[in-house]
Design a protein around this motif. Structure first.
Motif, PDB file in Angstrom:
ATOM      1  N   ALA A 170       0.934  -1.229  -0.025  1.00 54.82           N
ATOM      2  CA  ALA A 170      -0.032   0.034   0.039  1.00 54.82           C
ATOM      3  C   ALA A 170       0.774   1.353  -0.025  1.00 54.82           C
ATOM      4  O   ALA A 170       0.377   2.245  -0.727  1.00 54.82           O
ATOM      5  N   VAL A 171       1.882   1.505   0.918  1.00 55.12           N
ATOM      6  CA  VAL A 171       2.800   2.536   0.899  1.00 55.12           C
ATOM      7  C   VAL A 171       3.389   2.522  -0.485  1.00 55.12           C
ATOM      8  O   VAL A 171       3.662   3.883  -0.880  1.00 55.12           O
ATOM      9  N   THR A 172       3.884   1.393  -1.145  1.00 53.31           N
ATOM     10  CA  THR A 172       4.642   1.513  -2.313  1.00 53.31           C
ATOM     11  C   THR A 172       3.709   1.988  -3.517  1.00 53.31           C
ATOM     12  O   THR A 172       4.116   2.915  -4.213  1.00 53.31           O
ATOM     13  N   ALA A 173       2.322   1.551  -3.426  1.00 49.85           N
ATOM     14  CA  ALA A 173       1.489   2.206  -4.350  1.00 49.85           C
ATOM     15  C   ALA A 173       1.093   3.521  -4.260  1.00 49.85           C
ATOM     16  O   ALA A 173       1.095   4.376  -5.019  1.00 49.85           O
ATOM     17  N   VAL A 174       0.723   3.905  -3.015  1.00 43.07           N
ATOM     18  CA  VAL A 174       0.630   5.550  -2.738  1.00 43.07           C
ATOM     19  C   VAL A 174       1.873   6.294  -3.196  1.00 43.07           C
ATOM     20  O   VAL A 174       1.614   7.341  -3.595  1.00 43.07           O
ATOM     21  N   LEU A 175       2.991   5.781  -2.717  1.00 42.61           N
ATOM     22  CA  LEU A 175       4.091   6.674  -3.114  1.00 42.61           C
ATOM     23  C   LEU A 175       4.487   6.877  -4.787  1.00 42.61           C
ATOM     24  O   LEU A 175       4.402   7.709  -5.355  1.00 42.61           O
ATOM     25  N   ALA A 176       4.138   5.691  -5.411  1.00 46.36           N
ATOM     26  CA  ALA A 176       4.109   5.889  -6.988  1.00 46.36           C
ATOM     27  C   ALA A 176       3.191   6.506  -7.337  1.00 46.36           C
ATOM     28  O   ALA A 176       3.069   7.398  -8.358  1.00 46.36           O
ATOM     29  N   LEU A 177       1.895   6.656  -7.103  1.00 51.15           N
ATOM     30  CA  LEU A 177       0.927   7.489  -7.374  1.00 51.15           C
ATOM     31  C   LEU A 177       0.985   8.933  -7.118  1.00 51.15           C
ATOM     32  O   LEU A 177       0.895   9.747  -8.088  1.00 51.15           O
ATOM     33  N   LEU A 178       1.654   9.268  -5.874  1.00 48.19           N
ATOM     34  CA  LEU A 178       1.925  10.603  -5.785  1.00 48.19           C
ATOM     35  C   LEU A 178       3.115  11.238  -6.562  1.00 48.19           C
ATOM     36  O   LEU A 178       2.929  12.243  -6.952  1.00 48.19           O
ATOM     37  N   ASP A 196      14.468   9.801  -6.594  1.00 41.27           N
ATOM     38  CA  ASP A 196      14.606   8.214  -6.377  1.00 41.27           C
ATOM     39  C   ASP A 196      15.175   7.750  -5.113  1.00 41.27           C
ATOM     40  O   ASP A 196      15.006   7.030  -4.340  1.00 41.27           O
ATOM     41  N   ALA A 197      16.306   8.368  -4.524  1.00 38.93           N
ATOM     42  CA  ALA A 197      16.916   8.414  -3.384  1.00 38.93           C
ATOM     43  C   ALA A 197      15.878   8.545  -2.094  1.00 38.93           C
ATOM     44  O   ALA A 197      15.754   7.663  -1.234  1.00 38.93           O
ATOM     45  N   GLN A 198      14.854   9.561  -2.157  1.00 42.87           N
ATOM     46  CA  GLN A 198      13.733   9.727  -1.182  1.00 42.87           C
ATOM     47  C   GLN A 198      12.713   8.622  -1.156  1.00 42.87           C
ATOM     48  O   GLN A 198      12.504   8.252  -0.305  1.00 42.87           O
ATOM     49  N   GLN A 199      12.570   8.018  -2.329  1.00 40.05           N
ATOM     50  CA  GLN A 199      11.831   6.962  -2.440  1.00 40.05           C
ATOM     51  C   GLN A 199      12.347   5.708  -1.917  1.00 40.05           C
ATOM     52  O   GLN A 199      11.702   4.929  -1.006  1.00 40.05           O
ATOM     53  N   THR A 200      13.541   5.504  -2.309  1.00 41.91           N
ATOM     54  CA  THR A 200      14.160   4.582  -1.644  1.00 41.91           C
ATOM     55  C   THR A 200      14.223   4.528  -0.060  1.00 41.91           C
ATOM     56  O   THR A 200      13.960   3.476   0.687  1.00 41.91           O
ATOM     57  N   ALA A 201      14.462   5.509   0.538  1.00 43.60           N
ATOM     58  CA  ALA A 201      14.515   5.926   1.878  1.00 43.60           C
ATOM     59  C   ALA A 201      13.294   5.620   2.581  1.00 43.60           C
ATOM     60  O   ALA A 201      13.136   4.911   3.466  1.00 43.60           O
ATOM     61  N   ILE A 202      12.216   6.072   2.006  1.00 49.10           N
ATOM     62  CA  ILE A 202      10.903   5.892   2.467  1.00 49.10           C
ATOM     63  C   ILE A 202      10.455   4.501   2.585  1.00 49.10           C
ATOM     64  O   ILE A 202      10.024   3.913   3.571  1.00 49.10           O
ATOM     65  N   LEU A 203      10.737   3.826   1.332  1.00 52.47           N
ATOM     66  CA  LEU A 203      10.326   2.342   1.084  1.00 52.47           C
ATOM     67  C   LEU A 203      11.213   1.442   2.290  1.00 52.47           C
ATOM     68  O   LEU A 203      10.613   0.327   2.799  1.00 52.47           O
ATOM     69  N   GLY A 204      12.491   2.254   2.406  1.00 57.19           N
ATOM     70  CA  GLY A 204      13.328   1.157   3.558  1.00 57.19           C
ATOM     71  C   GLY A 204      12.744   1.422   5.005  1.00 57.19           C
ATOM     72  O   GLY A 204      12.692   0.419   5.731  1.00 57.19           O
ATOM     73  N   VAL A 205      12.227   2.580   5.249  1.00 59.60           N
ATOM     74  CA  VAL A 205      11.582   2.826   6.556  1.00 59.60           C
ATOM     75  C   VAL A 205      10.462   1.949   6.656  1.00 59.60           C
ATOM     76  O   VAL A 205      10.232   1.292   7.608  1.00 59.60           O
TER      77      VAL A 205
END
Length: 81
Positions: A24-32, A41-50
């Motif tokens: 769900a977080v991955t999908a919402v992040l991709a949608l945003l 890309d680095a911020q996306q990776t950091a968010i998904l890592g957390v």
């Protein structure tokens, strides 16, 4: 008296919940990002890592009270003497 646990999916399949939270977080992040939120890309990776670290912790804390060992269920369900 202790209650017998319910058989809902959150109690019987806690790992499904971890997968659902992460997806769900991955999908919402991709949608945003698709709608123009300026996330690198680095911020996306950091968010998904957390999320990958926190999702199992949250599910284990919430699910601990819902998942019972077979021995505990047998003890709770046994007739009182």
């Amino acid at each position: 008296m202790t209650q017998i646990p319910s058989l809902d999916s959150a109690a019987t399949e806690p790992l499904v919940t971890v997968g659902v939270l992460t997806a769900a977080v991955t999908a919402v992040l991709a949608l945003l990002v698709a709608f123009g939120l300026p996330i690198s890309d680095a911020q996306q990776t950091a968010i998904l890592g957390v999320v990958a670290v926190l999702a199992p912790l949250v599910v284990s804390l919430v699910g601990r009270g819902r998942v019972w060992s077979p021995a505990t269920v047998a003890r709770v369900a046994a007739p009182r003497r």
